[in-house]
Design a protein around this motif. Structure first.
Motif, PDB file in Angstrom:
ATOM      1  N   GLN A  19       0.904  -1.127   0.155  1.00 21.80           N
ATOM      2  CA  GLN A  19       0.008  -0.079  -0.119  1.00 21.80           C
ATOM      3  C   GLN A  19       0.863   1.300  -0.085  1.00 21.80           C
ATOM      4  O   GLN A  19       1.740   1.231   0.838  1.00 21.80           O
ATOM      5  CB  GLN A  19      -0.965   0.037   1.265  1.00 21.80           C
ATOM      6  N   SER A  20       0.587   2.155  -1.024  1.00 22.51           N
ATOM      7  CA  SER A  20       1.285   3.600  -0.969  1.00 22.51           C
ATOM      8  C   SER A  20       0.360   4.574  -1.523  1.00 22.51           C
ATOM      9  O   SER A  20       0.577   5.036  -2.400  1.00 22.51           O
ATOM     10  CB  SER A  20       2.795   3.301  -1.663  1.00 22.51           C
ATOM     11  N   PRO A  21      -0.513   4.705  -0.876  1.00 20.80           N
ATOM     12  CA  PRO A  21      -1.812   5.622  -1.089  1.00 20.80           C
ATOM     13  C   PRO A  21      -1.328   7.089  -1.266  1.00 20.80           C
ATOM     14  O   PRO A  21      -0.342   7.613  -0.399  1.00 20.80           O
ATOM     15  CB  PRO A  21      -2.862   5.536  -0.202  1.00 20.80           C
ATOM     16  N   ALA A  22      -1.692   7.480  -2.324  1.00 22.84           N
ATOM     17  CA  ALA A  22      -1.259   9.061  -2.365  1.00 22.84           C
ATOM     18  C   ALA A  22      -2.473   9.762  -1.969  1.00 22.84           C
ATOM     19  O   ALA A  22      -3.562   9.470  -1.825  1.00 22.84           O
ATOM     20  CB  ALA A  22      -1.282   9.492  -3.876  1.00 22.84           C
ATOM     21  N   PRO A  23      -2.380  11.141  -1.353  1.00 31.86           N
ATOM     22  CA  PRO A  23      -3.388  12.120  -0.955  1.00 31.86           C
ATOM     23  C   PRO A  23      -4.625  12.197  -1.960  1.00 31.86           C
ATOM     24  O   PRO A  23      -4.677  11.955  -3.264  1.00 31.86           O
ATOM     25  CB  PRO A  23      -2.873  13.204  -0.770  1.00 31.86           C
ATOM     26  N   GLU A  24      -5.758  12.213  -1.574  1.00 31.58           N
ATOM     27  CA  GLU A  24      -6.997  12.546  -2.493  1.00 31.58           C
ATOM     28  C   GLU A  24      -6.900  13.952  -2.960  1.00 31.58           C
ATOM     29  O   GLU A  24      -6.567  14.678  -2.279  1.00 31.58           O
ATOM     30  CB  GLU A  24      -8.365  12.408  -1.821  1.00 31.58           C
ATOM     31  N   SER A  25      -7.333  13.970  -4.262  1.00 36.01           N
ATOM     32  CA  SER A  25      -7.372  15.185  -4.976  1.00 36.01           C
ATOM     33  C   SER A  25      -8.461  15.314  -6.015  1.00 36.01           C
ATOM     34  O   SER A  25      -8.896  14.117  -6.472  1.00 36.01           O
ATOM     35  CB  SER A  25      -6.029  15.640  -5.581  1.00 36.01           C
ATOM     36  N   ALA A  26      -8.960  16.397  -5.908  1.00 37.79           N
ATOM     37  CA  ALA A  26     -10.079  16.709  -7.028  1.00 37.79           C
ATOM     38  C   ALA A  26      -9.643  17.191  -8.275  1.00 37.79           C
ATOM     39  O   ALA A  26     -10.219  17.245  -9.272  1.00 37.79           O
ATOM     40  CB  ALA A  26     -11.216  17.639  -6.366  1.00 37.79           C
ATOM     41  N   LYS A  27      -8.299  17.110  -8.387  1.00 41.70           N
ATOM     42  CA  LYS A  27      -7.724  17.748  -9.548  1.00 41.70           C
ATOM     43  C   LYS A  27      -8.041  16.735 -10.775  1.00 41.70           C
ATOM     44  O   LYS A  27      -7.722  15.495 -10.666  1.00 41.70           O
ATOM     45  CB  LYS A  27      -6.410  17.923  -9.471  1.00 41.70           C
ATOM     46  N   ASP A  28      -8.489  17.065 -11.877  1.00 40.36           N
ATOM     47  CA  ASP A  28      -8.609  16.357 -13.038  1.00 40.36           C
ATOM     48  C   ASP A  28      -9.903  15.366 -12.737  1.00 40.36           C
ATOM     49  O   ASP A  28      -9.607  14.253 -13.262  1.00 40.36           O
ATOM     50  CB  ASP A  28      -7.301  15.676 -13.444  1.00 40.36           C
ATOM     51  N   ALA A  29     -10.525  15.674 -11.936  1.00 38.07           N
ATOM     52  CA  ALA A  29     -11.664  14.633 -11.770  1.00 38.07           C
ATOM     53  C   ALA A  29     -12.495  14.454 -12.688  1.00 38.07           C
ATOM     54  O   ALA A  29     -12.904  15.539 -13.614  1.00 38.07           O
ATOM     55  CB  ALA A  29     -12.674  15.220 -10.280  1.00 38.07           C
ATOM     56  N   ALA A  30     -13.180  13.233 -12.796  1.00 38.62           N
ATOM     57  CA  ALA A  30     -14.009  13.140 -13.947  1.00 38.62           C
ATOM     58  C   ALA A  30     -15.475  13.739 -13.836  1.00 38.62           C
ATOM     59  O   ALA A  30     -15.888  14.141 -12.493  1.00 38.62           O
ATOM     60  CB  ALA A  30     -14.332  11.602 -14.227  1.00 38.62           C
ATOM     61  N   PRO A  31     -16.010  14.157 -14.942  1.00 38.18           N
ATOM     62  CA  PRO A  31     -17.274  14.938 -14.716  1.00 38.18           C
ATOM     63  C   PRO A  31     -18.441  14.169 -14.237  1.00 38.18           C
ATOM     64  O   PRO A  31     -18.500  12.892 -14.285  1.00 38.18           O
ATOM     65  CB  PRO A  31     -17.487  15.302 -16.157  1.00 38.18           C
ATOM     66  N   ARG A  32     -19.360  14.639 -13.325  1.00 40.25           N
ATOM     67  CA  ARG A  32     -20.244  13.783 -12.759  1.00 40.25           C
ATOM     68  C   ARG A  32     -21.375  14.006 -13.977  1.00 40.25           C
ATOM     69  O   ARG A  32     -21.895  14.956 -14.312  1.00 40.25           O
ATOM     70  CB  ARG A  32     -20.635  14.564 -11.647  1.00 40.25           C
ATOM     71  N   SER A  33     -22.227  12.729 -14.125  1.00 44.81           N
ATOM     72  CA  SER A  33     -23.441  12.685 -14.768  1.00 44.81           C
ATOM     73  C   SER A  33     -24.553  13.074 -14.032  1.00 44.81           C
ATOM     74  O   SER A  33     -24.543  13.084 -12.900  1.00 44.81           O
ATOM     75  CB  SER A  33     -23.437  11.335 -15.193  1.00 44.81           C
ATOM     76  N   PRO A  34     -25.552  13.833 -14.736  1.00 39.55           N
ATOM     77  CA  PRO A  34     -26.720  13.928 -14.091  1.00 39.55           C
ATOM     78  C   PRO A  34     -27.433  12.965 -13.383  1.00 39.55           C
ATOM     79  O   PRO A  34     -28.074  13.025 -12.197  1.00 39.55           O
ATOM     80  CB  PRO A  34     -27.770  14.597 -15.203  1.00 39.55           C
ATOM     81  N   ALA A  35     -27.373  11.728 -13.926  1.00 31.29           N
ATOM     82  CA  ALA A  35     -27.976  10.633 -13.078  1.00 31.29           C
ATOM     83  C   ALA A  35     -27.273  10.219 -11.975  1.00 31.29           C
ATOM     84  O   ALA A  35     -27.881   9.835 -11.134  1.00 31.29           O
ATOM     85  CB  ALA A  35     -27.919   9.404 -14.209  1.00 31.29           C
ATOM     86  N   GLU A  36     -25.951  10.401 -11.922  1.00 31.90           N
ATOM     87  CA  GLU A  36     -25.061  10.127 -10.732  1.00 31.90           C
ATOM     88  C   GLU A  36     -25.549  11.351  -9.582  1.00 31.90           C
ATOM     89  O   GLU A  36     -25.580  10.910  -8.528  1.00 31.90           O
ATOM     90  CB  GLU A  36     -23.839  10.208 -10.951  1.00 31.90           C
TER      91      GLU A  36
END
Length: 285
Positions: free
Chosen positions: A55-72
């Motif tokens: 395990q070598s998790p990197a910090p969570e980041s909203a950078k370059d996040a995928a667009p959210r669909s209206p259904a989601e």
């Protein structure tokens, strides 16, 4: 369900689309063990490390996040509505018992995220972490519930959330801690049986929520109960084992059979009483 225009909860933490780095490979057996550990406040990294997972998790980041669909986004709003309704139900129940209900938070995430119980992954399904009093949900599970488990419907989704909130109720009442202490002294078979009783009680608490929500706010429509029962049936240990292993091994159950999950949800739904959910003293589950 009839509350899609109701109050949304203020206790939702939206991490959808945030990136959580760190590559690793996890077997299905390890996922199951890690999920059980998380239910009881044990850091699942212990399980993962034992299994040889790096395990070598990197910090969570909203950078370059995928667009959210209206259904989601609509699913996220629905989850918030359900959480708010559980708050409106359990608050008065606790107050009637002379206690104050501490509302849980719900974390919506994509793929993987940190929790007070360690790293949570979508493959584990929705889960509750008693260490931080949060329910964790990757909304893609609702699609899996409909497509893989053939349990469609908004009330089936609501049942899943209410079940996890049921674990929060157990935590507040001190039940989860007592069960964990008992599990530490028990054999593997006995520990599994304790897990089943804990899970069935959470199913019953989901039924208690539905009972009171419908009595006070008339949320149920025709077919809603059948949707919840369909979900309870689809995710019973016997059904899951039959689907994944081709055989059923009752001694390894951790959540209960389909019939047991249906029975205890019905008990809460019909009686609407926390006392009706005493799975630990029941001779017949």
């Amino acid at each position: 369900m009839l509350f899609r225009k109701g109050r949304e909860s203020q206790n939702v933490e939206d991490r959808r689309g945030s990136h959580f780095g760190g590559g690793r490979t996890i077997g299905i057996g390890t996922i199951v063990l890690a999920l059980v550990a998380m239910y009881f406040g044990i850091d699942p990294s212990i399980v993962l490390d034992t299994a040889g997972v790096t395990q070598s998790p990197a910090p969570e980041s909203a950078k370059d996040a995928a667009p959210r669909s209206p259904a989601e986004d609509e699913l996220a709003r629905f989850a918030s509505l359900v959480l708010a309704d559980t708050e409106d139900t359990w608050g008065p129940i606790f107050e009637a018992g002379g206690q104050k209900y501490q509302e849980p938070r719900m974390v919506l995430f994509t793929g993987a995220t940190r929790s007070g119980c360690g790293v949570g992954e979508a493959a584990m399904g929705p889960f509750y972490c008693p260490a931080d009093h949060k329910v964790y949900l990757d909304l893609s599970f609702f699609n899996e519930l409909q497509q893989r488990f053939r349990a469609p419907g908004d009330f089936a989704q609501a049942y899943v959330i209410a079940h996890e909130v049921g674990h929060h109720v157990q935590n507040l009442l001190g039940i989860s801690g007592k069960v964990q202490e008992a599990r530490e002294r028990a054999s593997e078979r006995e520990a599994n049986q304790l897990s089943v009783r804990l899970e069935l009680q959470a199913d019953c608490f989901a039924g208690v929520w539905a009972h009171h929500a419908d009595r006070t706010r008339q949320i149920l429509e025709a077919g809603d109960v059948e949707e919840a029962l369909g979900a309870a049936t689809a995710i019973g240990d016997d059904q899951l084992q039959r689907r994944t292993q081709g055989r059923v091994m009752p001694d390894s159950f951790t959540h209960g059979s389909s019939a047991q999950r249906v029975r205890w949800f019905r008990a809460g739904l019909e009686k609407g009483s926390v006392r009706a959910c005493d799975t630990f003293n029941a001779t017949n589950l």
